[in-house]
Structure formats: structure tokens, C-alpha cells
Design a protein around this motif. Structure first.
Motif, PDB file in Angstrom:
ATOM      1  N   ILE A  78      92.531  45.324  53.932  1.00 24.90           N
ATOM      2  CA  ILE A  78      92.674  46.521  53.099  1.00 24.90           C
ATOM      3  C   ILE A  78      91.273  47.033  52.803  1.00 24.90           C
ATOM      4  CG2 ILE A  78      93.654  47.517  51.009  1.00 24.90           C
ATOM      5  CD1 ILE A  78      95.532  45.200  50.812  1.00 24.90           C
ATOM      6  N   GLU A  79      91.013  48.270  53.210  1.00 21.55           N
ATOM      7  CA  GLU A  79      89.694  48.872  53.028  1.00 21.55           C
ATOM      8  C   GLU A  79      89.754  49.984  51.981  1.00 21.55           C
ATOM      9  OE1 GLU A  79      91.072  48.521  56.090  1.00 21.55           O
ATOM     10  OE2 GLU A  79      89.843  46.920  56.936  1.00 21.55           O
ATOM     11  N   ASP A  80      88.571  50.433  51.597  1.00 24.03           N
ATOM     12  CA  ASP A  80      88.422  51.572  50.677  1.00 24.03           C
ATOM     13  C   ASP A  80      89.252  51.364  49.407  1.00 24.03           C
ATOM     14  OD1 ASP A  80      87.370  53.997  49.884  1.00 24.03           O
ATOM     15  OD2 ASP A  80      88.898  55.197  50.893  1.00 24.03           O
ATOM     16  N   ILE A  81      89.163  50.173  48.828  1.00 22.53           N
ATOM     17  CA  ILE A  81      89.954  49.835  47.645  1.00 22.53           C
ATOM     18  C   ILE A  81      89.291  50.367  46.382  1.00 22.53           C
ATOM     19  CG2 ILE A  81      90.910  47.957  46.256  1.00 22.53           C
ATOM     20  CD1 ILE A  81      90.821  46.218  48.777  1.00 22.53           C
ATOM     21  N   SER A  82      90.104  50.946  45.522  1.00 20.98           N
ATOM     22  CA  SER A  82      89.675  51.283  44.162  1.00 20.98           C
ATOM     23  C   SER A  82      90.735  50.753  43.196  1.00 20.98           C
ATOM     24  CB  SER A  82      89.499  52.793  43.979  1.00 20.98           C
ATOM     25  OG  SER A  82      90.713  53.482  44.210  1.00 20.98           O
ATOM     26  N   GLY A 100      95.785  50.939  41.289  1.00 26.89           N
ATOM     27  CA  GLY A 100      94.763  51.129  42.308  1.00 26.89           C
ATOM     28  C   GLY A 100      95.353  51.562  43.629  1.00 26.89           C
ATOM     29  N   LYS A 101      94.474  51.705  44.632  1.00 28.81           N
ATOM     30  CA  LYS A 101      94.917  52.112  45.958  1.00 28.81           C
ATOM     31  C   LYS A 101      93.914  51.642  46.996  1.00 28.81           C
ATOM     32  CE  LYS A 101      92.769  56.712  45.763  1.00 28.81           C
ATOM     33  NZ  LYS A 101      93.007  58.179  45.874  1.00 28.81           N
ATOM     34  N   GLY A 108      97.266  53.353  56.804  1.00 31.79           N
ATOM     35  CA  GLY A 108      98.170  53.798  55.752  1.00 31.79           C
ATOM     36  C   GLY A 108      97.599  53.606  54.360  1.00 31.79           C
ATOM     37  N   VAL A 109      97.951  54.530  53.473  1.00 30.40           N
ATOM     38  CA  VAL A 109      97.484  54.482  52.088  1.00 30.40           C
ATOM     39  C   VAL A 109      98.492  53.703  51.253  1.00 30.40           C
ATOM     40  CG1 VAL A 109      96.900  55.820  50.039  1.00 30.40           C
ATOM     41  CG2 VAL A 109      96.284  56.675  52.317  1.00 30.40           C
ATOM     42  N   ILE A 110      98.024  52.654  50.584  1.00 30.49           N
ATOM     43  CA  ILE A 110      98.868  51.857  49.709  1.00 30.49           C
ATOM     44  C   ILE A 110      98.362  51.981  48.275  1.00 30.49           C
ATOM     45  CG2 ILE A 110      97.512  49.733  50.108  1.00 30.49           C
ATOM     46  CD1 ILE A 110     100.181  48.188  49.818  1.00 30.49           C
ATOM     47  N   SER A 111      99.297  52.134  47.337  1.00 30.94           N
ATOM     48  CA  SER A 111      98.933  52.236  45.927  1.00 30.94           C
ATOM     49  C   SER A 111      99.878  51.363  45.109  1.00 30.94           C
ATOM     50  CB  SER A 111      98.998  53.689  45.443  1.00 30.94           C
ATOM     51  OG  SER A 111     100.310  54.204  45.572  1.00 30.94           O
ATOM     52  N   TYR A 112      99.423  50.950  43.931  1.00 30.72           N
ATOM     53  CA  TYR A 112     100.251  50.131  43.063  1.00 30.72           C
ATOM     54  C   TYR A 112     100.019  50.509  41.608  1.00 30.72           C
ATOM     55  CZ  TYR A 112      96.221  47.413  41.509  1.00 30.72           C
ATOM     56  OH  TYR A 112      95.025  47.045  40.943  1.00 30.72           O
ATOM     57  N   ASN A 113     101.023  50.191  40.786  1.00 35.50           N
ATOM     58  CA  ASN A 113     100.940  50.432  39.349  1.00 35.50           C
ATOM     59  C   ASN A 113     101.667  49.286  38.653  1.00 35.50           C
ATOM     60  OD1 ASN A 113     100.679  51.514  36.811  1.00 35.50           O
ATOM     61  ND2 ASN A 113     101.420  53.551  37.379  1.00 35.50           N
ATOM     62  N   TYR A 114     100.938  48.501  37.863  1.00 32.12           N
ATOM     63  CA  TYR A 114     101.465  47.280  37.260  1.00 32.12           C
ATOM     64  C   TYR A 114     101.425  47.401  35.742  1.00 32.12           C
ATOM     65  CZ  TYR A 114     101.715  42.249  36.128  1.00 32.12           C
ATOM     66  OH  TYR A 114     102.049  41.024  35.620  1.00 32.12           O
TER      67      TYR A 114
END
Length: 262
Positions: A78-82, A100-101, A108-114
Motif C-alpha cells: 500500500i503506497e501513498d498512505i495518509s 485514512g487512505k 486502486g484507492v482504499i480508504s477506511y473510517n474507524y
């Protein structure tokens, strides 16, 4: 710090983090040890340091695994993580703990919200969009004796609410042009099904060539010797398989989408 012996920092930003984790499944498993499942509990509590907000940018993470059956090496990157991590409220209060994402295999762009819901429950939302299937071969092919020949994942979402025992939620998926090749488990180099098949028969279930906003509910039991990331990943895999195998496409929505594109 001088008056109370505690370092107070409003926020911290970390840039350029690069993490690489490797697991060799051919080695014997260590003794099982109970691990916390809430994200905030998994992060060490530094008694003398108070940092309520940590942000990261331009980060990279790679997970490498040597397969138990094939002894071959696969990886997920996973690259370009923020990301942002908050610890501003007591652990028994609701809080948006982290979001983050990043880019899986730089595609592909992956994002999460916890969110922490209370002292024992959490909610998690994950979205992956615009991802070709072929890059997943870097993990799937060496470890599972399978290969994606073609396919494009337009969108995959899953949402769960979990506690110390299990997570319950729903997965939704939209993809097309799925073409999968399976090898015999005891002879990874021999083809078991032709690579030109547009549908795949696995355990008497048909994986369809395409699906549009197919939804399915699922329940994922927690493994007490694994941490929160394992809980997330297993829930995501379960959500994807449930949506692909059991989910029914929204045909009316697909027709509306086609008309809008025209």
C-alpha cells in the motif's frame, strides 16, 4: 514536562514512514497469546507522553508472506498512505479513532473510517475503488495456486460493527470481466480449469463474470490470538466472498447507470 513530568504535545505529523512485515508460514506457529481487538488498546499507552492527535503522510507499507503449501513468496503493498489517529477522549466514550487512505499496489484507492462506539464495540467502514484484479496475483498466485487473468473491480465496500466475539456487517461489490484460473492444490503448476472460462465453478458455486452493487450480509468470528488488523482483513475477505457468491446485483440500478452514461 518540568512541572508534571509529562510531555504534552498538541499534535504530531509523521512523514515518509516505510514499514515492511514478513511472515513465513512454513515455520511452526508460536504459542497463542491473547491480543486486544480495539485499535486504541493495541497502541501502547505512553504514561509520560500525551499526544492526542497523530497524522501521517507519504507512508508505505508492505506485507510479505511465504505460503505454507507452496513455499513461494507473495506480497501486498500500500503506497501513498495518509492517516489520522485520535486519542482525545476516554476509552469508554465514542470517538472517531482513525481514518485514512492509500493505494493498493499503487493502483486502486482504499480508504477506511474507524469509530469506537463504547468501551467494547467499534465500527469500521472500508472502500476500495478502481482496482484491476491482476495485481492481486502478486499475493494470490504464489500462495493460493490461483491467478486472475482479467477483471476490474469498480467498487467494493464493507461495513461492520464488532465486539470481542464477532463482527457483523454487509459487503457490496461491483466488478466486470472476471476471469480466474485455478490450479490443483497438490500440483500448483497444473491447470485445473481453463483460463478462457468466463465463469468459474468452485465448490458447486458459480462466480459470475460481472456483478453490479451486489450486497450480502455476513458474520465474522474474532480470533483472540490475533490483533485488530487481522480482524479487519478477515472481515473484508468474508465481505467480498459473501458479496461475490451470494450477493444479487441491483439490476434496476445498473440500467439507470447505463442510461446516465449515455
Amino acid at each position: 514536562l518540568r512541572e508534571q513530568g509529562v510531555l504534552e504535545v498538541d499534535s504530531m505529523t509523521l512523514a515518509g514512514i516505510d514499514i515492511s512485515i514478513k511472515r513465513d508460514k512454513t515455520l511452526p506457529d508460536p504459542e497463542n497469546v491473547w491480543k486486544p481487538y480495539l485499535l486504541a488498546d493495541f497502541i501502547p499507552d505512553l504514561k509520560k507522553v500525551n499526544i492526542p492527535r497523530v497524522t501521517g503522510k507519504n507512508a508505505r507499507a508492505v506485507y510479505i508472506e511465504i505460503g505454507e503449501q507452496t513455499s513461494q513468496q507473495g506480497h501486498v503493498s500500500i503506497e501513498d498512505i495518509s492517516f489520522t489517529f485520535n486519542r482525545q477522549h476516554p476509552l469508554d466514550m465514542p470517538e472517531q479513532v482513525s481514518f485514512g487512505k492509500g493505494k493498493i499496489y499503487n493502483h486502486g484507492v482504499i480508504s477506511y473510517n474507524y469509530h469506537r462506539l463504547d468501551s467494547g464495540r467499534f465500527s469500521l467502514e472500508v472502500n476500495l475503488s478502481d482496482m484491476p484484479f491482476e495485481p492481486f496475483n502478486q499475493m494470490v498466485d504464489p500462495l493460493q495456486a490461483a491467478r486472475f487473468r482479467s477483471g476490474h473491480l469498480h467498487q467494493f465496500d464493507y461495513r461492520i460493527t464488532g465486539d470481542s466475539l464477532q463482527a457483523q456487517g454487509e459487503g457490496m461489490i461491483t466488478y466486470d470481466d472476471l476471469n480466474v484460473e485455478i490450479f490443483k492444490s497438490h500440483q500448483p503448476d497444473e491447470k485445473n480449469l481453463g483460463s478462457e472460462l468466463k465463469t468459474l465453478l468452485v465448490n458447486k458455486l458459480i462466480l459470475k463474470h460481472s456483478k453490479y452493487q451486489a450486497k450480502a450480509a455476513f458474520v465474522q468470528d474474532r480470533i483472540t490470538s490475533k490483533g485488530p488488523i487481522n480482524y479487519w482483513v478477515k472481515s473484508g475477505i468474508h465481505a467480498a466472498s459473501a458479496a461475490v457468491i451470494k450477493g444479487k446485483s441491483d439490476k434496476k440500478g445498473k440500467k439507470r447507470s447505463r442510461k446516465s452514461k449515455r
